[in-house]
Design a protein around this motif. Structure first.
Motif, PDB file in Angstrom:
ATOM      1  N   SER A   9       0.801  -1.241  -0.375  1.00 38.32           N
ATOM      2  CA  SER A   9       0.189   0.147   0.243  1.00 38.32           C
ATOM      3  C   SER A   9       1.225   1.476   0.007  1.00 38.32           C
ATOM      4  O   SER A   9       1.675   1.773   0.637  1.00 38.32           O
ATOM      5  CB  SER A   9      -0.632   0.179   1.231  1.00 38.32           C
ATOM      6  N   ASN A  10       0.822   1.784  -0.916  1.00 41.03           N
ATOM      7  CA  ASN A  10       1.177   3.970  -1.093  1.00 41.03           C
ATOM      8  C   ASN A  10       0.740   4.394  -0.331  1.00 41.03           C
ATOM      9  O   ASN A  10       1.712   4.933   0.096  1.00 41.03           O
ATOM     10  CB  ASN A  10       1.585   3.509  -1.942  1.00 41.03           C
ATOM     11  N   PHE A  11      -0.507   4.310  -0.433  1.00 37.78           N
ATOM     12  CA  PHE A  11      -1.081   5.609   0.558  1.00 37.78           C
ATOM     13  C   PHE A  11      -2.435   5.587   1.239  1.00 37.78           C
ATOM     14  O   PHE A  11      -3.256   6.337   1.989  1.00 37.78           O
ATOM     15  CB  PHE A  11      -2.082   6.929  -0.285  1.00 37.78           C
ATOM     16  N   GLY A  12      -2.258   4.234   1.952  1.00 45.52           N
ATOM     17  CA  GLY A  12      -2.591   3.705   2.974  1.00 45.52           C
ATOM     18  C   GLY A  12      -4.243   2.943   2.589  1.00 45.52           C
ATOM     19  O   GLY A  12      -4.900   2.531   3.481  1.00 45.52           O
ATOM     20  N   ASN A  13      -4.919   2.617   1.344  1.00 43.50           N
ATOM     21  CA  ASN A  13      -5.969   2.619   1.189  1.00 43.50           C
ATOM     22  C   ASN A  13      -6.137   1.086   0.913  1.00 43.50           C
ATOM     23  O   ASN A  13      -6.848   0.333   1.837  1.00 43.50           O
ATOM     24  CB  ASN A  13      -6.977   2.909  -0.022  1.00 43.50           C
ATOM     25  N   THR A  14      -4.713   0.241   0.737  1.00 40.46           N
ATOM     26  CA  THR A  14      -4.940  -1.436   0.618  1.00 40.46           C
ATOM     27  C   THR A  14      -5.024  -1.997   1.280  1.00 40.46           C
ATOM     28  O   THR A  14      -5.661  -2.539   2.345  1.00 40.46           O
ATOM     29  CB  THR A  14      -4.226  -1.510  -0.700  1.00 40.46           C
ATOM     30  N   THR A  56      -3.616  -1.416  -7.453  1.00 39.27           N
ATOM     31  CA  THR A  56      -3.538  -1.669  -9.530  1.00 39.27           C
ATOM     32  C   THR A  56      -2.676  -0.364  -9.281  1.00 39.27           C
ATOM     33  O   THR A  56      -2.913   0.957  -9.341  1.00 39.27           O
ATOM     34  CB  THR A  56      -4.463  -1.414 -10.091  1.00 39.27           C
ATOM     35  N   ALA A  58      -1.326   0.783 -12.940  1.00 39.80           N
ATOM     36  CA  ALA A  58      -1.312   0.696 -14.634  1.00 39.80           C
ATOM     37  C   ALA A  58      -1.713  -1.908 -14.752  1.00 39.80           C
ATOM     38  O   ALA A  58      -0.671  -2.144 -15.571  1.00 39.80           O
ATOM     39  CB  ALA A  58       0.653   0.539 -15.355  1.00 39.80           C
ATOM     40  N   GLY A  59      -2.549  -1.603 -14.494  1.00 42.25           N
ATOM     41  CA  GLY A  59      -3.297  -2.656 -14.265  1.00 42.25           C
ATOM     42  C   GLY A  59      -3.013  -3.943 -13.613  1.00 42.25           C
ATOM     43  O   GLY A  59      -2.848  -4.734 -14.003  1.00 42.25           O
ATOM     44  N   THR A  87      -6.734  -2.666  -4.886  1.00 48.20           N
ATOM     45  CA  THR A  87      -7.322  -1.381  -5.158  1.00 48.20           C
ATOM     46  C   THR A  87      -7.382  -0.526  -6.219  1.00 48.20           C
ATOM     47  O   THR A  87      -6.117  -0.816  -6.899  1.00 48.20           O
ATOM     48  CB  THR A  87      -7.107  -0.120  -3.250  1.00 48.20           C
ATOM     49  N   PHE A  89      -9.574   2.048  -9.561  1.00 49.18           N
ATOM     50  CA  PHE A  89     -10.662   3.119 -10.125  1.00 49.18           C
ATOM     51  C   PHE A  89     -11.876   2.501 -10.523  1.00 49.18           C
ATOM     52  O   PHE A  89     -11.312   1.258 -11.478  1.00 49.18           O
ATOM     53  CB  PHE A  89     -10.173   4.200 -10.715  1.00 49.18           C
ATOM     54  N   TYR A 107      -6.980  -4.993 -14.403  1.00 53.89           N
ATOM     55  CA  TYR A 107      -6.560  -4.344 -12.527  1.00 53.89           C
ATOM     56  C   TYR A 107      -5.692  -6.162 -12.519  1.00 53.89           C
ATOM     57  O   TYR A 107      -5.392  -7.331 -12.708  1.00 53.89           O
ATOM     58  CB  TYR A 107      -7.613  -4.733 -12.124  1.00 53.89           C
ATOM     59  N   SER A 135      -5.821   8.550  -6.978  1.00 46.26           N
ATOM     60  CA  SER A 135      -5.304   7.799  -6.455  1.00 46.26           C
ATOM     61  C   SER A 135      -4.704   8.046  -5.027  1.00 46.26           C
ATOM     62  O   SER A 135      -4.014   6.355  -5.066  1.00 46.26           O
ATOM     63  CB  SER A 135      -3.966   8.301  -7.194  1.00 46.26           C
TER      64      SER A 135
HETATM   65  C1  LIG Z   1       1.859   5.224 -10.701  1.00 49.95           C
HETATM   66  C2  LIG Z   1       0.247   4.230 -10.694  1.00 49.95           C
HETATM   67  C3  LIG Z   1      -0.824   4.121 -11.510  1.00 49.95           C
HETATM   68  C4  LIG Z   1      -2.082   3.433 -10.957  1.00 49.95           C
HETATM   69  N1  LIG Z   1      -2.358   2.072 -12.035  1.00 49.95           N
HETATM   70  C5  LIG Z   1      -3.835   2.170 -11.858  1.00 49.95           C
HETATM   71  C6  LIG Z   1      -4.769   1.752 -12.474  1.00 49.95           C
HETATM   72  O1  LIG Z   1      -4.311   1.026 -14.072  1.00 49.95           O
HETATM   73  N2  LIG Z   1      -6.012   1.786 -12.896  1.00 49.95           N
HETATM   74  C7  LIG Z   1      -6.698   1.574 -11.354  1.00 49.95           C
HETATM   75  O2  LIG Z   1      -7.668   0.956 -11.462  1.00 49.95           O
HETATM   76  N3  LIG Z   1      -5.756   2.206 -10.682  1.00 49.95           N
HETATM   77  C8  LIG Z   1      -4.503   3.052 -10.590  1.00 49.95           C
HETATM   78  N4  LIG Z   1      -4.393   3.359  -9.588  1.00 49.95           N
HETATM   79  C9  LIG Z   1      -5.136   4.060  -8.545  1.00 49.95           C
HETATM   80  C10 LIG Z   1      -4.399   3.023  -7.637  1.00 49.95           C
HETATM   81  O3  LIG Z   1      -5.648   1.859  -7.767  1.00 49.95           O
HETATM   82  C11 LIG Z   1      -4.620   3.947  -6.511  1.00 49.95           C
HETATM   83  O4  LIG Z   1      -3.616   5.063  -6.333  1.00 49.95           O
HETATM   84  C12 LIG Z   1      -4.929   2.804  -4.919  1.00 49.95           C
HETATM   85  O5  LIG Z   1      -5.744   2.640  -5.229  1.00 49.95           O
HETATM   86  C13 LIG Z   1      -4.570   3.255  -4.313  1.00 49.95           C
HETATM   87  O6  LIG Z   1      -4.033   2.176  -3.298  1.00 49.95           O
HETATM   88  P1  LIG Z   1      -3.018   2.188  -1.684  1.00 49.95           P
HETATM   89  O7  LIG Z   1      -3.698   3.866  -1.011  1.00 49.95           O
HETATM   90  O8  LIG Z   1      -3.079   1.335  -0.648  1.00 49.95           O
HETATM   91  O9  LIG Z   1      -1.540   3.521  -2.112  1.00 49.95           O
HETATM   92  C14 LIG Z   1      -2.848   3.882 -10.026  1.00 49.95           C
HETATM   93  C15 LIG Z   1      -1.738   4.646  -9.100  1.00 49.95           C
HETATM   94  C16 LIG Z   1      -0.586   4.945  -9.091  1.00 49.95           C
HETATM   95  C17 LIG Z   1      -0.102   6.366  -8.188  1.00 49.95           C
END
Ligand SMILES: Cc1cc2nc3c(=O)[nH]c(=O)nc-3n(C[C@H](O)[C@H](O)[C@H](O)COP(=O)(O)O)c2cc1C
Length: 159
Positions: A9-14, A56, A58-59, A87, A89, A107, A135
């Protein structure tokens, strides 16, 4: 019943989803939650379930998750119920261009589950995606509750 949840998890959501899943399973057995960077294959001994979660990107799963998956020896997940979540979009929330791109990229969760099955695990529940609004989050309303009910489905699959 022993369950291991490994997440990145980068931002805490996962991480929040991982903890909601852990909270739902805890009354039913022993649950350990580990960040993928701190997990190694010795943790896989005598577990009943392995659940892997990733944002996720880039998929796909993050590099840290991919590295964790690579470290799992062949057949190490025999008799282990496996599944994964990501997690992501929601395509529905986006304009047509992004919607098409998201569909093409696909995904992370499905790919992770295929990998875990390839290491001998049986499918404990279909892989699931939880929606972030941007994001960095936040998670869409009710996603933590949805994660908790998905978790109960996993445990029910125990052989
Ligand atoms: C570099 C990058 C690429 C991403 N690519 C996708 C993607 O391909 N499809 C998608 O649905 N979300 C994409 N996202 C959004 C991520 O799903 C979102 O940042 C993530 O759910 C946050 O989870 P975290 O808080 O645990 O890091 C991307 C985000 C980043 C930063």
């Amino acid at each position: 019943m022993k369950c291991l949840i490994v997440y990145d998890s980068n931002f805490g959501n996962t991480e929040k989803i991982a903890r909601a899943i852990a909270g739902a399973i805890t009354p039913l057995g022993e649950v350990k939650v580990l960040r993928a960077s701190e997990a190694n294959s010795s943790e896989l001994a005598s577990i009943d379930f392995l659940i892997v979660g990733s944002p996720t990107h880039a998929g796909r799963a993050t590099r840290t998750i991919k590295e964790f998956l690579k470290k799992i020896p062949e057949n190490a997940l025999k008799n282990v119920g496996v599944t994964s979540f990501d997690t992501r979009f929601s395509a529905k929330d986006k304009g047509v261009g992004t919607r098409i791109l998201l569909r093409i990229l696909d995904y992370a969760a499905g790919r992770i589950t295929e990998n875990l099955k390839g290491k001998g695990g049986y499918l404990a529940a279909e892989p699931e995606g939880f929606i972030v609004e941007d994001s960095k989050g936040p998670l869409k309303q009710k996603e933590l509750e949805r994660a908790a009910s998905w978790a109960k489905e996993i445990v029910k699959s125990k052989k």
